[in-house]
Every structure is written in structure tokens, then in C-alpha cells.
Write an enzyme that holds these catalytic residues in place. Structure first.
Site, PDB file in Angstrom:
ATOM      1  N   SER A   1       0.859  -1.194   0.000  1.00 33.05           N
ATOM      2  CA  SER A   1       0.000   0.000   0.000  1.00 33.05           C
ATOM      3  C   SER A   1       0.892   1.240   0.000  1.00 33.05           C
ATOM      4  O   SER A   1       1.987   1.216   0.587  1.00 33.05           O
ATOM      5  CB  SER A   1      -0.867   0.014   1.263  1.00 33.05           C
TER       6      SER A   1
ATOM      7  N   TYR B   1      -1.029  -0.412  10.373  1.00 36.35           N
ATOM      8  CA  TYR B   1      -1.268  -0.816   8.976  1.00 36.35           C
ATOM      9  C   TYR B   1      -0.044  -0.470   8.130  1.00 36.35           C
ATOM     10  O   TYR B   1       0.441  -1.287   7.334  1.00 36.35           O
ATOM     11  CB  TYR B   1      -2.515  -0.112   8.463  1.00 36.35           C
TER      12      TYR B   1
HETATM   13  N1  LIG Z   1      -8.791  -0.053  -0.830  1.00 36.53           N
HETATM   14  C1  LIG Z   1      -7.690   0.674  -0.735  1.00 36.53           C
HETATM   15  O1  LIG Z   1      -7.743   1.920  -0.804  1.00 36.53           O
HETATM   16  C2  LIG Z   1      -6.345  -0.001  -0.562  1.00 36.53           C
HETATM   17  C3  LIG Z   1      -5.204   0.800  -0.659  1.00 36.53           C
HETATM   18  C4  LIG Z   1      -3.953   0.224  -0.532  1.00 36.53           C
HETATM   19  C5  LIG Z   1      -3.843  -1.135  -0.305  1.00 36.53           C
HETATM   20  N2  LIG Z   1      -4.953  -1.902  -0.214  1.00 36.53           N
HETATM   21  C6  LIG Z   1      -4.745  -3.345   0.016  1.00 36.53           C
HETATM   22  O2  LIG Z   1      -5.397  -4.082  -1.011  1.00 36.53           O
HETATM   23  C7  LIG Z   1      -5.813  -5.354  -0.492  1.00 36.53           C
HETATM   24  C8  LIG Z   1      -7.291  -5.540  -0.767  1.00 36.53           C
HETATM   25  O3  LIG Z   1      -8.006  -4.505  -0.112  1.00 36.53           O
HETATM   26  P1  LIG Z   1      -9.532  -4.108  -0.432  1.00 36.53           P
HETATM   27  O4  LIG Z   1      -9.589  -2.646  -0.419  1.00 36.53           O
HETATM   28  O5  LIG Z   1     -10.037  -4.877  -1.592  1.00 36.53           O
HETATM   29  O6  LIG Z   1     -10.183  -4.605   0.957  1.00 36.53           O
HETATM   30  P2  LIG Z   1     -11.494  -5.435   1.274  1.00 36.53           P
HETATM   31  O7  LIG Z   1     -11.680  -5.338   2.738  1.00 36.53           O
HETATM   32  O8  LIG Z   1     -12.610  -5.023   0.381  1.00 36.53           O
HETATM   33  O9  LIG Z   1     -11.066  -6.920   0.865  1.00 36.53           O
HETATM   34  C9  LIG Z   1     -10.124  -7.657   1.609  1.00 36.53           C
HETATM   35  C10 LIG Z   1     -10.415  -9.129   1.437  1.00 36.53           C
HETATM   36  O10 LIG Z   1      -9.465  -9.865   2.233  1.00 36.53           O
HETATM   37  C11 LIG Z   1     -10.182 -10.873   2.929  1.00 36.53           C
HETATM   38  N3  LIG Z   1      -9.481 -11.263   4.152  1.00 36.53           N
HETATM   39  C12 LIG Z   1      -9.353 -10.527   5.295  1.00 36.53           C
HETATM   40  N4  LIG Z   1      -8.680 -11.235   6.215  1.00 36.53           N
HETATM   41  C13 LIG Z   1      -8.371 -12.433   5.654  1.00 36.53           C
HETATM   42  C14 LIG Z   1      -7.686 -13.580   6.125  1.00 36.53           C
HETATM   43  N5  LIG Z   1      -7.203 -13.640   7.355  1.00 36.53           N
HETATM   44  N6  LIG Z   1      -7.541 -14.632   5.278  1.00 36.53           N
HETATM   45  C15 LIG Z   1      -8.050 -14.575   4.021  1.00 36.53           C
HETATM   46  N7  LIG Z   1      -8.721 -13.516   3.525  1.00 36.53           N
HETATM   47  C16 LIG Z   1      -8.870 -12.460   4.339  1.00 36.53           C
HETATM   48  C17 LIG Z   1     -11.524 -10.226   3.249  1.00 36.53           C
HETATM   49  O11 LIG Z   1     -12.521 -11.171   3.625  1.00 36.53           O
HETATM   50  C18 LIG Z   1     -11.822  -9.497   1.952  1.00 36.53           C
HETATM   51  O12 LIG Z   1     -12.462 -10.321   1.027  1.00 36.53           O
HETATM   52  C19 LIG Z   1      -5.469  -5.328   1.001  1.00 36.53           C
HETATM   53  O13 LIG Z   1      -4.236  -5.975   1.203  1.00 36.53           O
HETATM   54  C20 LIG Z   1      -5.350  -3.848   1.298  1.00 36.53           C
HETATM   55  O14 LIG Z   1      -4.533  -3.607   2.420  1.00 36.53           O
HETATM   56  C21 LIG Z   1      -6.203  -1.362  -0.333  1.00 36.53           C
END
Ligand SMILES: NC(=O)c1ccc[n+]([C@@H]2O[C@H](COP(=O)([O-])OP(=O)(O)OC[C@H]3O[C@@H](n4cnc5c(N)ncnc54)[C@H](O)[C@@H]3O)[C@@H](O)[C@H]2O)c1
Length: 250
Positions: free
Chosen positions: A142, A155
């Protein structure tokens, strides 16, 4: 590789993980889809969408922070699909809290899923990749791991850990024909991203900080991840690519 390739995407039931899984299916991958049991219906719906595209998709329910669950999952994938060519460590959680009041359990939970989960999945797939002398690893970090924002110190630490881990992993596995890279999404509109976006004023601030002057969609992340999972990136490893519409200009 000419044979059909198999990619494992963790946290694939929604948001960025779902978009990555669909993007890889569009590009000819068969998919091993992971998420936690709570996400059963959503994950099965993603598998059905991929099947409708003419690719194979199977669901594996496992908590990526549990070594035994991860090992069982990889064992099941090998039984069902034979091997894994590409891994996308996307599963992640965000629990907002200032450092002074951050509960120890929240620190542990975020580090366990985001950092340890990435390590455990890689450790379990490496023997397969070494055996076939081929692998593509793409870890989702991220931009928060580079500069972060208030209430996200833990985080940020977990995502910085993913970047450091990936740089060293790349050096260890490079001679074996395996690449390892990171993607740093910016502000992407998902269930997690809403923490930054539900408040219109906060949303406007993020938008104004972005060179593209918009919030990202999950699909914006899929193409760059597919690049790291493909042979177009055969000589690219240990890299971290910002996919943030130009928030971090480095
Ligand atoms: N949305 C953003 O702005 C953003 C920005 C930077 C990085 N990210 C990263 O992108 C990735 C996806 O994020 P997102 O925004 O789609 O989030 P989200 O919360 O919509 O999706 C995350 C998914 O991970 C699954 N998950 C959580 N804990 C888990 C575990 N212990 N085992 C297996 N699955 C698990 C959840 O059930 C969910 O389906 C993450 O790593 C997040 O940190 C997101």
C-alpha cells in the site's frame, strides 16, 4: 509458459482481490480463489463469474494468518489443480486507531493478516515453484506503507514489512526462475477504502492529492498485477509499483 497457468489470489471475494482474479481469468489464468469462510457466498459468486468466462476457478477457505490452514489450502490446490504458477497476496485488513490508544490485539491482528499471512502463503508455495523452476509472486502492499496516514501506524508498519520481505525474497528466489514484486495501491473505492472515502470532505482531499484527480477503482489495480504475474515481467523483480493515480510521485 504454454500450458494453462494457475494463479492463487487471497482475499478474492470482493474489492481489489475480486478485480485481480477476474483480470487474471480474462488473461487466460485458471484461478484458486481464497478467502475466509464468512465470505463463502461472495467467493463462490466470483468463481461462477470466472467459470462463465470459460476458465476454471475453485474456492479455498482459509485464514491466511494460520500456518496450518494455509498449508492445508496449498495441499488442496495441488490435489485439485496440480500446482500454482502465480500467487497474489491480496488479503488484508485495516483497523483504524491512533497509536496511543491502539489495542495490542489490533496491532497483532493487522500484522498477522497483512505481514505474516503473506509470509505463510509464500513459504507454502515455494516448494512447488522451486520444483517447476518458475513462479510469479505479487504482494499487495500500500502507499500507506510508504507515507501512511493518521490512525494507520500499524497498517503502515505491516505494509512496509511486506515491501521489505518482498525485496529480500526476490534475491533468494531469483536464481530459481521466480520473481517477486509488490504493488502499492493508492486510494481505491472498496469496503476497506471507504474508511478514507465516506466523508465527502476527506474524499475531496484525497482526490485533490491525486494527479489523475479521481479515486481509483479495483479494476485499476488488476492490469499492473497481471503484468507481474505474466512473462512480460520475466526480468523484473524486487520492485514496488505505485498504482495510485499519482499520489506518490516516485
Ligand atoms: N482499498 C484501498 O484503498 C487499498 C489501498 C492500498 C492497499 N490496499 C490493500 O489491497 C488489499 C485488498 O483490499 P480491499 O480494499 O479490496 O479490501 P477489502 O476489505 O474489500 O477486501 C479484503 C479481502 O481480504 C479478505 N481477508 C481478510 N482477512 C483475511 C484472512 N485472514 N484470510 C483470508 N482472507 C482475508 C476479506 O474477507 C476481503 O475479502 C489489502 O491488502 C489492502 O490492504 C487497499
Amino acid at each position: 509458459m504454454t500450458q494453462s497457468r494457475i494463479a492463487l489470489v487471497t482475499g478474492a471475494s470482493r474489492g481489489i482481490g475480486k478485480a485481480i482474479a477476474l483480470g487474471l481469468a480474462e488473461r487466460g489464468f485458471d484461478l484458486a480463489l481464497n478467502d475466509i469462510p464468512k465470505q463463502k457466498t461472495s467467493l463462490e459468486n466470483v468463481a461462477a463469474e470466472i467459470a462463465a468466462m470459460g476458465r476454471q476457478a475453485k474456492c479455498y477457505f482459509a485464514d491466511v494468518s494460520s500456518k496450518s490452514e494455509v498449508e492445508n489450502m496449498i495441499g488442496s490446490i495441488v490435489n485439485d489443480l496440480g500446482t500454482v504458477h502465480a500467487v497474489v497476496n491480496n488479503a488484508g485488513i485495516l483497523i483504524a486507531s491512533e497509536v496511543e490508544t491502539l489495542p495490542e490485539q489490533a496491532w497483532d491482528a493487522v500484522m498477522d493478516v497483512n505481514a505474516k499471512g503473506t509470509f505463510l502463503v509464500i513459504q507454502a508455495v515455494l516448494p512447488l515453484m522451486k520444483k517447476q523452476k518458475y513462479g510469479r509472486i505479487c504482494n499487495i502492499a500500500s502507499i500507506g506503507g510508504k507515507h501512511g496516514a493518521p490512525e494507520q501506524a500499524h497498517y503502515s508498519a505491516s505494509k512496509a514489512a511486506v515491501m521489505g520481505f518482498t525485496r529480500v525474497l526476490a534475491q533468494e528466489v531469483g536464481p530459481l526462475g521466480i520473481t517477486a514484486n509488490c504493488i502499492c495501491p493508492g486510494i481505491i473505492y472498496t469496503d476497506m477504502g471507504r474508511v478514507n472515502l465516506d466523508d465527502p470532505a476527506t474524499r475531496a482531499i484525497w482526490q485533490s492529492r491525486t494527479a489523475m484527480a479521481r479515486i481509483g477503482d479495483p479494476e485499476d489495480v488488476a492490469g499492473p498485477v497481471a503484468f507481474f504475474c505474466s512473462d512480460d515481467s520475466a526480468f523484473v523483480t524486487g520492485q514496488t509499483l505505485n498504482v495510485d493515480g499519482g499520489i506518490v510521485l516516485s
